[in-house]
Scaffold this motif. Structure first.
Motif, PDB file in Angstrom:
ATOM      1  N   HIS A 123       0.827  -1.203   0.000  1.00  0.00           N
ATOM      2  CA  HIS A 123       0.000   0.000   0.000  1.00  0.00           C
ATOM      3  C   HIS A 123       0.861   1.252   0.000  1.00  0.00           C
ATOM      4  CE1 HIS A 123      -2.986   2.962   1.653  1.00  0.00           C
ATOM      5  NE2 HIS A 123      -3.714   2.369   0.742  1.00  0.00           N
ATOM      6  N   GLU A 124       1.941   1.246   0.766  1.00  0.00           N
ATOM      7  CA  GLU A 124       2.842   2.403   0.787  1.00  0.00           C
ATOM      8  C   GLU A 124       3.510   2.599  -0.569  1.00  0.00           C
ATOM      9  OE1 GLU A 124       5.455   1.605   4.042  1.00  0.00           O
ATOM     10  OE2 GLU A 124       4.043   2.348   5.563  1.00  0.00           O
ATOM     11  N   ARG A 125       3.848   1.502  -1.256  1.00  0.00           N
ATOM     12  CA  ARG A 125       4.445   1.614  -2.593  1.00  0.00           C
ATOM     13  C   ARG A 125       3.445   2.205  -3.586  1.00  0.00           C
ATOM     14  NH1 ARG A 125       7.369  -3.426  -5.109  1.00  0.00           N
ATOM     15  NH2 ARG A 125       8.141  -1.761  -6.489  1.00  0.00           N
ATOM     16  N   LEU A 126       2.205   1.767  -3.497  1.00  0.00           N
ATOM     17  CA  LEU A 126       1.175   2.298  -4.391  1.00  0.00           C
ATOM     18  C   LEU A 126       0.954   3.784  -4.149  1.00  0.00           C
ATOM     19  CD1 LEU A 126      -1.419  -0.618  -4.167  1.00  0.00           C
ATOM     20  CD2 LEU A 126      -0.137   0.021  -6.213  1.00  0.00           C
ATOM     21  N   GLU A 127       0.874   4.170  -2.884  1.00  0.00           N
ATOM     22  CA  GLU A 127       0.671   5.572  -2.550  1.00  0.00           C
ATOM     23  C   GLU A 127       1.848   6.425  -3.040  1.00  0.00           C
ATOM     24  OE1 GLU A 127      -2.292   6.904   0.008  1.00  0.00           O
ATOM     25  OE2 GLU A 127      -2.637   5.769  -1.845  1.00  0.00           O
ATOM     26  N   ALA A 128       3.062   5.918  -2.854  1.00  0.00           N
ATOM     27  CA  ALA A 128       4.245   6.658  -3.298  1.00  0.00           C
ATOM     28  C   ALA A 128       4.263   6.787  -4.820  1.00  0.00           C
ATOM     29  CB  ALA A 128       5.516   5.974  -2.805  1.00  0.00           C
ATOM     30  N   ALA A 129       3.892   5.718  -5.514  1.00  0.00           N
ATOM     31  CA  ALA A 129       3.863   5.761  -6.978  1.00  0.00           C
ATOM     32  C   ALA A 129       2.802   6.734  -7.475  1.00  0.00           C
ATOM     33  CB  ALA A 129       3.612   4.359  -7.534  1.00  0.00           C
ATOM     34  N   ARG A 130       1.657   6.762  -6.813  1.00  0.00           N
ATOM     35  CA  ARG A 130       0.598   7.702  -7.213  1.00  0.00           C
ATOM     36  C   ARG A 130       1.045   9.142  -6.986  1.00  0.00           C
ATOM     37  NH1 ARG A 130      -3.978  10.119  -4.889  1.00  0.00           N
ATOM     38  NH2 ARG A 130      -3.468   9.197  -2.859  1.00  0.00           N
ATOM     39  N   GLU A 131       1.708   9.395  -5.865  1.00  0.00           N
ATOM     40  CA  GLU A 131       2.207  10.753  -5.597  1.00  0.00           C
ATOM     41  C   GLU A 131       3.267  11.149  -6.618  1.00  0.00           C
ATOM     42  OE1 GLU A 131       3.542  10.708  -1.589  1.00  0.00           O
ATOM     43  OE2 GLU A 131       1.532  10.428  -0.732  1.00  0.00           O
ATOM     44  N   ALA A 132       4.104  10.196  -7.029  1.00  0.00           N
ATOM     45  CA  ALA A 132       5.110  10.490  -8.052  1.00  0.00           C
ATOM     46  C   ALA A 132       4.440  10.836  -9.378  1.00  0.00           C
ATOM     47  CB  ALA A 132       6.043   9.297  -8.223  1.00  0.00           C
ATOM     48  N   GLN A 133       3.369  10.133  -9.722  1.00  0.00           N
ATOM     49  CA  GLN A 133       2.631  10.469 -10.938  1.00  0.00           C
ATOM     50  C   GLN A 133       2.050  11.874 -10.852  1.00  0.00           C
ATOM     51  OE1 GLN A 133      -0.321   7.361 -11.403  1.00  0.00           O
ATOM     52  NE2 GLN A 133       1.065   6.074 -12.609  1.00  0.00           N
ATOM     53  N   ASN A 134       1.532  12.229  -9.691  1.00  0.00           N
ATOM     54  CA  ASN A 134       0.974  13.567  -9.518  1.00  0.00           C
ATOM     55  C   ASN A 134       2.042  14.646  -9.683  1.00  0.00           C
ATOM     56  OD1 ASN A 134      -1.649  12.704  -9.093  1.00  0.00           O
ATOM     57  ND2 ASN A 134      -1.447  12.663  -6.863  1.00  0.00           N
ATOM     58  N   ARG A 135       3.242  14.387  -9.152  1.00  0.00           N
ATOM     59  CA  ARG A 135       4.334  15.359  -9.287  1.00  0.00           C
ATOM     60  C   ARG A 135       4.746  15.514 -10.741  1.00  0.00           C
ATOM     61  NH1 ARG A 135       6.169  12.790  -4.500  1.00  0.00           N
ATOM     62  NH2 ARG A 135       7.610  11.492  -5.718  1.00  0.00           N
ATOM     63  N   ARG A 136       4.835  14.401 -11.455  1.00  0.00           N
ATOM     64  CA  ARG A 136       5.205  14.485 -12.875  1.00  0.00           C
ATOM     65  C   ARG A 136       4.157  15.259 -13.656  1.00  0.00           C
ATOM     66  NH1 ARG A 136       6.795   9.020 -12.146  1.00  0.00           N
ATOM     67  NH2 ARG A 136       4.869   8.276 -13.125  1.00  0.00           N
ATOM     68  N   SER A 137       2.901  15.017 -13.350  1.00  0.00           N
ATOM     69  CA  SER A 137       1.825  15.727 -14.040  1.00  0.00           C
ATOM     70  C   SER A 137       1.879  17.223 -13.748  1.00  0.00           C
ATOM     71  CB  SER A 137       0.465  15.155 -13.614  1.00  0.00           C
ATOM     72  OG  SER A 137      -0.590  15.837 -14.228  1.00  0.00           O
ATOM     73  N   ALA A 138       2.146  17.568 -12.482  1.00  0.00           N
ATOM     74  CA  ALA A 138       2.238  18.985 -12.111  1.00  0.00           C
ATOM     75  C   ALA A 138       3.422  19.647 -12.806  1.00  0.00           C
ATOM     76  CB  ALA A 138       2.368  19.117 -10.599  1.00  0.00           C
TER      77      ALA A 138
END
Length: 325
Positions: A297-312
């Motif tokens: 779950h922590e890996r998924l959350e971290a990956a989702r946050e990384a996607q958000n940063r790339r999008s921003a």
């Protein structure tokens, strides 16, 4: 009603579906079943009328529809997403009960999938092959289709386990037993699992394991596939958290629409009851399973946050380019 232990005849499959719906109506309420399975024809008829008007005004060249595959585990919020996306007039939505594309909840074949998408006159075709999540890369790379998108949906493991066991009983436990016995490749639950995951399942005493512990273990090994199959390294696959969506439906639907290319409208998320989870009592499960689920779950959350940063960052770069011009 326990899941079948072997192949079913069409009559057995139909009988099981009827009995299962009666059970769900008794345990969850008729209204909930009607809403979740979209048994009320009125919203579907209204959506169909909007889509016809859209096709008339925006003709789409044959073969140019963009396929979008919504995958994840059962009871993870995929129905919620598909219901909202079906409100967009430029979309065609095909859930796993669509008889043209699916047979017993699985994609009939790549050829059928290709021909179905190519025949669409909508701009986007949303397909929900959740029993084929492990084949997402195959679907994304089908020759002859417009470049597609993948959406991997996940949910807090405890909440998903509670919902799973409430609706499907020991289904995940029975699947794990087959995987441990070397029969994983004979059912979708075990397809493409790496040897390490199979050995992990075999290391547990599945005869004494509880259904909720099994549901969390199953959640972990299936969501690990997101990383093991390399979806975290693909820019055409988006992670979506059910819990984030429930807390901030408009923000998360905008994020999804921006990724796919669908025009956002408030109607796409107005069916979502906004709620913020303040946490529930954790399930009493095997400590090893708890540790594994927490890690995944922590890996998924971290990956989702990384996607958000790339999008921003991409949005910022695009805005800077427009200002410079």
């Amino acid at each position: 009603m326990n899941p079948p232990t072997g192949p079913q005849t069409p009559r057995q499959h139909l009988t099981r579906k009827i009995v299962r719906r009666i059970h769900w109506a008794r345990t969850e309420g008729v209204g909930r079943v009607i809403e979740e399975d979209r048994l009320d024809p009125r919203p579907r008829l209204r959506a169909a009328a909007r889509k016809r008007r859209w096709r008339h005004r925006h003709p789409v060249a044959p073969g140019s529809a963009v396929p979008v595959y919504v995958v994840g585990l059962q009871r993870s919020g995929t129905n919620m997403l598909m219901r909202g996306l079906d409100e967009a007039p430029e979309t065609e939505v095909r859930n796993e009960n669509d008889r043209v594309l699916f047979h017993r909840f699985r994609i009939r074949s790549v050829d059928v999938l290709r021909s179905t998408v190519m025949a669409s006159r909508q701009q986007f075709v949303f397909v929900k092959p959740i029993c084929d999540s492990q084949l997402l890369d195959t679907f994304l790379d089908i020759d002859g289709l417009a470049p597609g998108r993948g959406v991997w949906v996940y949910r807090d493991p405890d909440s998903r386990a509670r919902s799973e066991v409430s609706k499907f009983g020991p289904a995940n436990l029975l699947a794990l037993r087959d995987i441990a016995a070397g029969k994983g490749e004979m059912r979708w639950q075990g397809e493409r699992l790496p040897r390490a995951s199979v050995e992990l399942v075999q290391s547990f005493d599945l005869d004494t394991m509880t259904p909720v512990t099994a549901a969390v273990l199953f959640w972990a090994i299936r969501n690990q596939l997101f990383f093991e199959l390399g979806f975290d390294r693909r820019e055409d696959v988006l992670l979506v958290s059910y819990d984030a969506f429930a807390a901030h439906p408009a923000d998360e639907m905008r994020r999804l629409c921006r990724f796919v290319g669908v025009t956002y409208r408030p109607q796409l998320d107005e069916h979502v009851d906004r709620r913020v989870s303040h946490g529930t009592m954790p399930l009493e499960i095997d400590p090893r399973v708890r540790a594994l689920a927490t890690e995944v779950h922590e890996r998924l959350e971290a990956a989702r946050e990384a996607q958000n940063r790339r999008s921003a960052d991409q949005d910022s770069s695009a805005a800077g380019g427009r200002s410079a011009s």
